[in-house]
Design a protein around this motif. Sequence first.
Motif, PDB file in Angstrom:
ATOM      1  N   ARG A  37      -2.582   4.876  -7.406  1.00  0.00           N
ATOM      2  CA  ARG A  37      -3.464   4.139  -6.227  1.00  0.00           C
ATOM      3  C   ARG A  37      -3.990   5.070  -5.235  1.00  0.00           C
ATOM      4  O   ARG A  37      -3.661   6.146  -4.995  1.00  0.00           O
ATOM      5  CB  ARG A  37      -2.609   2.941  -5.764  1.00  0.00           C
ATOM      6  CG  ARG A  37      -1.480   3.341  -5.005  1.00  0.00           C
ATOM      7  CD  ARG A  37      -0.643   2.261  -4.481  1.00  0.00           C
ATOM      8  NE  ARG A  37       0.311   2.486  -3.327  1.00  0.00           N
ATOM      9  CZ  ARG A  37       1.116   1.626  -2.697  1.00  0.00           C
ATOM     10  NH1 ARG A  37       1.237   0.288  -3.189  1.00  0.00           N
ATOM     11  NH2 ARG A  37       1.964   2.055  -1.611  1.00  0.00           N
ATOM     12  N   VAL A  47       2.223   5.624  -8.845  1.00  0.00           N
ATOM     13  CA  VAL A  47       3.011   4.069  -8.485  1.00  0.00           C
ATOM     14  C   VAL A  47       3.932   4.127  -9.488  1.00  0.00           C
ATOM     15  O   VAL A  47       5.305   3.737  -9.116  1.00  0.00           O
ATOM     16  CB  VAL A  47       1.866   3.048  -8.684  1.00  0.00           C
ATOM     17  CG1 VAL A  47       2.715   1.546  -8.557  1.00  0.00           C
ATOM     18  CG2 VAL A  47       0.733   3.180  -7.493  1.00  0.00           C
ATOM     19  N   VAL A  62       7.778   1.287  -4.153  1.00  0.00           N
ATOM     20  CA  VAL A  62       7.577  -0.160  -5.221  1.00  0.00           C
ATOM     21  C   VAL A  62       8.630  -0.474  -5.913  1.00  0.00           C
ATOM     22  O   VAL A  62       8.735  -1.436  -6.801  1.00  0.00           O
ATOM     23  CB  VAL A  62       6.042   0.106  -6.278  1.00  0.00           C
ATOM     24  CG1 VAL A  62       4.968   0.573  -5.408  1.00  0.00           C
ATOM     25  CG2 VAL A  62       6.518   1.263  -7.243  1.00  0.00           C
ATOM     26  N   ARG A  65      10.053  -4.279  -6.815  1.00  0.00           N
ATOM     27  CA  ARG A  65       9.081  -5.007  -6.544  1.00  0.00           C
ATOM     28  C   ARG A  65       7.990  -4.859  -7.765  1.00  0.00           C
ATOM     29  O   ARG A  65       7.469  -5.994  -8.200  1.00  0.00           O
ATOM     30  CB  ARG A  65       8.030  -4.731  -5.243  1.00  0.00           C
ATOM     31  CG  ARG A  65       9.082  -4.836  -4.101  1.00  0.00           C
ATOM     32  CD  ARG A  65       8.039  -4.603  -2.734  1.00  0.00           C
ATOM     33  NE  ARG A  65       7.291  -3.571  -2.686  1.00  0.00           N
ATOM     34  CZ  ARG A  65       5.963  -3.378  -2.472  1.00  0.00           C
ATOM     35  NH1 ARG A  65       5.400  -4.339  -2.549  1.00  0.00           N
ATOM     36  NH2 ARG A  65       5.554  -2.003  -2.484  1.00  0.00           N
ATOM     37  N   PHE A  66       7.740  -3.907  -8.198  1.00  0.00           N
ATOM     38  CA  PHE A  66       6.787  -3.410  -9.602  1.00  0.00           C
ATOM     39  C   PHE A  66       7.525  -3.448 -10.849  1.00  0.00           C
ATOM     40  O   PHE A  66       8.412  -2.596 -10.649  1.00  0.00           O
ATOM     41  CB  PHE A  66       5.784  -2.519  -9.134  1.00  0.00           C
ATOM     42  CG  PHE A  66       5.034  -2.922  -8.006  1.00  0.00           C
ATOM     43  CD1 PHE A  66       4.915  -3.811  -7.142  1.00  0.00           C
ATOM     44  CD2 PHE A  66       3.738  -1.674  -7.727  1.00  0.00           C
ATOM     45  CE1 PHE A  66       4.082  -3.789  -6.180  1.00  0.00           C
ATOM     46  CE2 PHE A  66       2.995  -1.822  -6.720  1.00  0.00           C
ATOM     47  CZ  PHE A  66       3.014  -3.032  -5.871  1.00  0.00           C
ATOM     48  N   MET A  81       3.264  -6.648 -10.171  1.00  0.00           N
ATOM     49  CA  MET A  81       3.246  -6.643  -8.823  1.00  0.00           C
ATOM     50  C   MET A  81       3.813  -7.665  -8.045  1.00  0.00           C
ATOM     51  O   MET A  81       2.951  -8.669  -7.978  1.00  0.00           O
ATOM     52  CB  MET A  81       1.960  -5.739  -8.129  1.00  0.00           C
ATOM     53  CG  MET A  81       1.413  -4.622  -8.892  1.00  0.00           C
ATOM     54  SD  MET A  81       0.194  -3.913  -8.064  1.00  0.00           S
ATOM     55  CE  MET A  81      -1.161  -5.121  -8.249  1.00  0.00           C
ATOM     56  N   LEU A  84       3.993  -8.484  -2.873  1.00  0.00           N
ATOM     57  CA  LEU A  84       2.879  -7.593  -2.475  1.00  0.00           C
ATOM     58  C   LEU A  84       2.785  -7.317  -0.652  1.00  0.00           C
ATOM     59  O   LEU A  84       3.022  -8.258  -0.050  1.00  0.00           O
ATOM     60  CB  LEU A  84       1.591  -7.770  -3.042  1.00  0.00           C
ATOM     61  CG  LEU A  84       1.332  -7.611  -4.316  1.00  0.00           C
ATOM     62  CD1 LEU A  84       0.326  -7.898  -5.191  1.00  0.00           C
ATOM     63  CD2 LEU A  84       1.140  -5.859  -4.389  1.00  0.00           C
ATOM     64  N   LYS A  85       2.796  -6.206  -0.236  1.00  0.00           N
ATOM     65  CA  LYS A  85       2.621  -5.924   0.958  1.00  0.00           C
ATOM     66  C   LYS A  85       1.070  -5.438   1.415  1.00  0.00           C
ATOM     67  O   LYS A  85       0.519  -4.853   0.668  1.00  0.00           O
ATOM     68  CB  LYS A  85       3.455  -4.995   1.441  1.00  0.00           C
ATOM     69  CG  LYS A  85       4.904  -5.299   1.173  1.00  0.00           C
ATOM     70  CD  LYS A  85       5.917  -4.014   1.347  1.00  0.00           C
ATOM     71  CE  LYS A  85       7.371  -4.399   1.108  1.00  0.00           C
ATOM     72  NZ  LYS A  85       8.246  -3.277   1.325  1.00  0.00           N
ATOM     73  N   GLU A  87       0.024  -2.984   2.838  1.00  0.00           N
ATOM     74  CA  GLU A  87       0.032  -1.518   2.561  1.00  0.00           C
ATOM     75  C   GLU A  87      -0.071  -1.325   1.156  1.00  0.00           C
ATOM     76  O   GLU A  87      -0.403   0.196   0.668  1.00  0.00           O
ATOM     77  CB  GLU A  87       1.408  -0.692   3.274  1.00  0.00           C
ATOM     78  CG  GLU A  87       2.509  -1.129   2.751  1.00  0.00           C
ATOM     79  CD  GLU A  87       3.558  -2.299   3.865  1.00  0.00           C
ATOM     80  OE1 GLU A  87       2.461  -3.167   4.424  1.00  0.00           O
ATOM     81  OE2 GLU A  87       4.322  -2.087   3.944  1.00  0.00           O
ATOM     82  N   ASP A  88       0.153  -2.156   0.277  1.00  0.00           N
ATOM     83  CA  ASP A  88       0.112  -2.101  -1.149  1.00  0.00           C
ATOM     84  C   ASP A  88      -1.780  -1.848  -1.262  1.00  0.00           C
ATOM     85  O   ASP A  88      -2.124  -1.885  -2.475  1.00  0.00           O
ATOM     86  CB  ASP A  88       0.649  -3.049  -2.120  1.00  0.00           C
ATOM     87  CG  ASP A  88       1.926  -2.756  -2.043  1.00  0.00           C
ATOM     88  OD1 ASP A  88       2.697  -4.025  -1.918  1.00  0.00           O
ATOM     89  OD2 ASP A  88       2.501  -1.701  -1.937  1.00  0.00           O
ATOM     90  N   TYR A  92      -6.417   0.657  -7.616  1.00  0.00           N
ATOM     91  CA  TYR A  92      -5.344   0.883  -8.606  1.00  0.00           C
ATOM     92  C   TYR A  92      -5.971   1.466  -9.801  1.00  0.00           C
ATOM     93  O   TYR A  92      -6.886   0.883 -10.525  1.00  0.00           O
ATOM     94  CB  TYR A  92      -4.400  -0.177  -8.979  1.00  0.00           C
ATOM     95  CG  TYR A  92      -3.525  -0.482  -7.904  1.00  0.00           C
ATOM     96  CD1 TYR A  92      -3.903  -0.976  -6.758  1.00  0.00           C
ATOM     97  CD2 TYR A  92      -2.006  -0.236  -8.060  1.00  0.00           C
ATOM     98  CE1 TYR A  92      -3.100  -1.168  -5.558  1.00  0.00           C
ATOM     99  CE2 TYR A  92      -1.158  -0.613  -7.044  1.00  0.00           C
ATOM    100  CZ  TYR A  92      -1.887  -0.956  -5.749  1.00  0.00           C
ATOM    101  OH  TYR A  92      -0.946  -1.151  -4.693  1.00  0.00           O
TER     102      TYR A  92
END
Length: 123
Positions: A37, A47, A62, A65-66, A81, A84-85, A87-88, A92
Amino acid sequence: VQLQASGGGLVQAGGSLRLSCTAPGDTLDAYAIAWFRQAPGKEREGVSCIYKSGRTYYADFVKGRFTISRNNARSTADLQMNNLKPEDTAVYYCAATLIIASGWETPGEYDFWGQGTLVTVSS
């Protein structure tokens, strides 16, 4: 190999998206597939990666979460994903290579790149 990344979009913080990397007309089973990303003003960062063996690697930011997966029969590699935040938020990219010599996180390891798909996470 021509890669196509899709699945990006706008989502609220805490939401989920599933990115897909495909190679129409090609097979991906011999390749390691990674997702990178790049956020505005920042360098491209690794990532996650899945080797042809199915072994997976994740960046610390990640983990948990991912989830990366692949379907060799369909020549796809997906990135689920969750949570998600903001900052993500980034473009990608999926990438493919036959051999990883040093580190999966190194963009220079990859010979083939998709066009990128934008993920925007609102707070």
